[in-house]
Design a protein around this motif. Structure first.
Motif, PDB file in Angstrom:
ATOM      1  N   GLU A  33      68.051  38.927  79.943  1.00 54.84           N
ATOM      2  CA  GLU A  33      66.675  38.619  79.528  1.00 54.84           C
ATOM      3  C   GLU A  33      66.527  38.708  78.011  1.00 54.84           C
ATOM      4  O   GLU A  33      65.932  37.833  77.388  1.00 54.84           O
ATOM      5  CB  GLU A  33      65.686  39.564  80.215  1.00 54.84           C
ATOM      6  CG  GLU A  33      65.499  39.267  81.682  1.00 54.84           C
ATOM      7  CD  GLU A  33      64.675  40.321  82.402  1.00 54.84           C
ATOM      8  OE1 GLU A  33      64.216  41.313  81.761  1.00 54.84           O
ATOM      9  OE2 GLU A  33      64.483  40.169  83.631  1.00 54.84           O
ATOM     10  N   ARG A  34      67.057  39.761  77.403  1.00 51.73           N
ATOM     11  CA  ARG A  34      66.940  39.927  75.947  1.00 51.73           C
ATOM     12  C   ARG A  34      67.728  38.852  75.210  1.00 51.73           C
ATOM     13  O   ARG A  34      67.275  38.332  74.192  1.00 51.73           O
ATOM     14  CB  ARG A  34      67.370  41.319  75.521  1.00 51.73           C
ATOM     15  CG  ARG A  34      66.359  42.348  75.985  1.00 51.73           C
ATOM     16  CD  ARG A  34      66.540  43.657  75.342  1.00 51.73           C
ATOM     17  NE  ARG A  34      65.674  44.632  75.986  1.00 51.73           N
ATOM     18  CZ  ARG A  34      65.643  45.898  75.677  1.00 51.73           C
ATOM     19  NH1 ARG A  34      66.424  46.364  74.734  1.00 51.73           N
ATOM     20  NH2 ARG A  34      64.820  46.718  76.306  1.00 51.73           N
ATOM     21  N   THR A  35      68.898  38.524  75.726  1.00 49.53           N
ATOM     22  CA  THR A  35      69.691  37.476  75.098  1.00 49.53           C
ATOM     23  C   THR A  35      68.950  36.146  75.177  1.00 49.53           C
ATOM     24  O   THR A  35      68.899  35.389  74.205  1.00 49.53           O
ATOM     25  CB  THR A  35      71.072  37.374  75.759  1.00 49.53           C
ATOM     26  OG1 THR A  35      71.756  38.628  75.577  1.00 49.53           O
ATOM     27  CG2 THR A  35      71.902  36.255  75.171  1.00 49.53           C
ATOM     28  N   SER A  36      68.347  35.856  76.328  1.00 51.07           N
ATOM     29  CA  SER A  36      67.581  34.626  76.499  1.00 51.07           C
ATOM     30  C   SER A  36      66.375  34.594  75.557  1.00 51.07           C
ATOM     31  O   SER A  36      66.094  33.561  74.938  1.00 51.07           O
ATOM     32  CB  SER A  36      67.125  34.490  77.947  1.00 51.07           C
ATOM     33  OG  SER A  36      66.329  33.348  78.108  1.00 51.07           O
ATOM     34  N   GLU A  37      65.657  35.720  75.437  1.00 52.59           N
ATOM     35  CA  GLU A  37      64.517  35.800  74.514  1.00 52.59           C
ATOM     36  C   GLU A  37      64.952  35.453  73.098  1.00 52.59           C
ATOM     37  O   GLU A  37      64.286  34.690  72.390  1.00 52.59           O
ATOM     38  CB  GLU A  37      63.949  37.225  74.476  1.00 52.59           C
ATOM     39  CG  GLU A  37      63.132  37.652  75.638  1.00 52.59           C
ATOM     40  CD  GLU A  37      62.732  39.124  75.509  1.00 52.59           C
ATOM     41  OE1 GLU A  37      62.473  39.591  74.371  1.00 52.59           O
ATOM     42  OE2 GLU A  37      62.688  39.806  76.539  1.00 52.59           O
ATOM     43  N   PHE A  38      66.063  36.048  72.674  1.00 58.33           N
ATOM     44  CA  PHE A  38      66.546  35.851  71.318  1.00 58.33           C
ATOM     45  C   PHE A  38      67.001  34.408  71.096  1.00 58.33           C
ATOM     46  O   PHE A  38      66.692  33.801  70.074  1.00 58.33           O
ATOM     47  CB  PHE A  38      67.674  36.840  71.016  1.00 58.33           C
ATOM     48  CG  PHE A  38      68.089  36.847  69.574  1.00 58.33           C
ATOM     49  CD1 PHE A  38      67.189  37.157  68.577  1.00 58.33           C
ATOM     50  CD2 PHE A  38      69.388  36.553  69.227  1.00 58.33           C
ATOM     51  CE1 PHE A  38      67.559  37.167  67.250  1.00 58.33           C
ATOM     52  CE2 PHE A  38      69.777  36.561  67.896  1.00 58.33           C
ATOM     53  CZ  PHE A  38      68.864  36.872  66.905  1.00 58.33           C
ATOM     54  N   GLN A  39      67.707  33.844  72.068  1.00 57.89           N
ATOM     55  CA  GLN A  39      68.150  32.455  71.949  1.00 57.89           C
ATOM     56  C   GLN A  39      66.960  31.503  71.881  1.00 57.89           C
ATOM     57  O   GLN A  39      66.970  30.536  71.111  1.00 57.89           O
ATOM     58  CB  GLN A  39      69.080  32.093  73.106  1.00 57.89           C
ATOM     59  CG  GLN A  39      70.427  32.763  72.995  1.00 57.89           C
ATOM     60  CD  GLN A  39      71.282  32.591  74.240  1.00 57.89           C
ATOM     61  OE1 GLN A  39      70.803  32.266  75.320  1.00 57.89           O
ATOM     62  NE2 GLN A  39      72.581  32.826  74.077  1.00 57.89           N
TER      63      GLN A  39
END
Length: 129
Positions: A33-39
């Motif tokens: 989820e955090r990686t997706s938010e950042f991307q």
């Protein structure tokens, strides 16, 4: 106007990307989820042209501080102090309004794992000497 988003994190637990490091390990779902938010945020910043520059900074143990005191240059190798957080990276944004800059800075996942500081960048061409 340009703004710098300063990313702070704990130097003892730092890893890149910064927002994935916590005192407690993240679940695979939380990491995703955090990686997706950042991307998503990076994609938006790139598409809107608001991202000017960014970089992750090296380990503070490999830093050097330079100070001139009474005409004598002193160079000190890091780490310099027992600190809770260090400057881990930065992003330079070009935003139309301060409100937009704040909105974007709030969206960096690092606000949950470390800290984010938002500062305007001064235009030195406007400073009169």
């Amino acid at each position: 106007m340009k703004y710098v988003v300063l990313i702070y994190n704990n130097p003892t637990t730092w890893q890149h990307p910064m927002f994935l490091q916590q005192s407690e390990p993240l679940s695979e779902q939380e990491r995703a989820e955090r990686t997706s938010e950042f991307q998503t945020l990076l994609k938006e910043l790139t598409e809107t042209g608001e991202l000017v520059d960014s970089a992750a900074l090296g380990d503070p143990a490999h830093s050097m501080a330079l100070r001139m005191r009474e005409g004598v240059l002193a160079a000190t190798d890091g780490p310099f102090a027992d600190v809770k957080e260090h400057l881990a990276g930065y992003f330079v944004l070009d935003c139309a309004t301060p409100e937009r800059a704040r909105e974007l800075a709030r969206r960096f996942p690092d606000v949950r794992a470390g800290g984010v500081e938002l500062r305007p960048v001064l235009d030195l061409s406007e400073i009169r000497m």
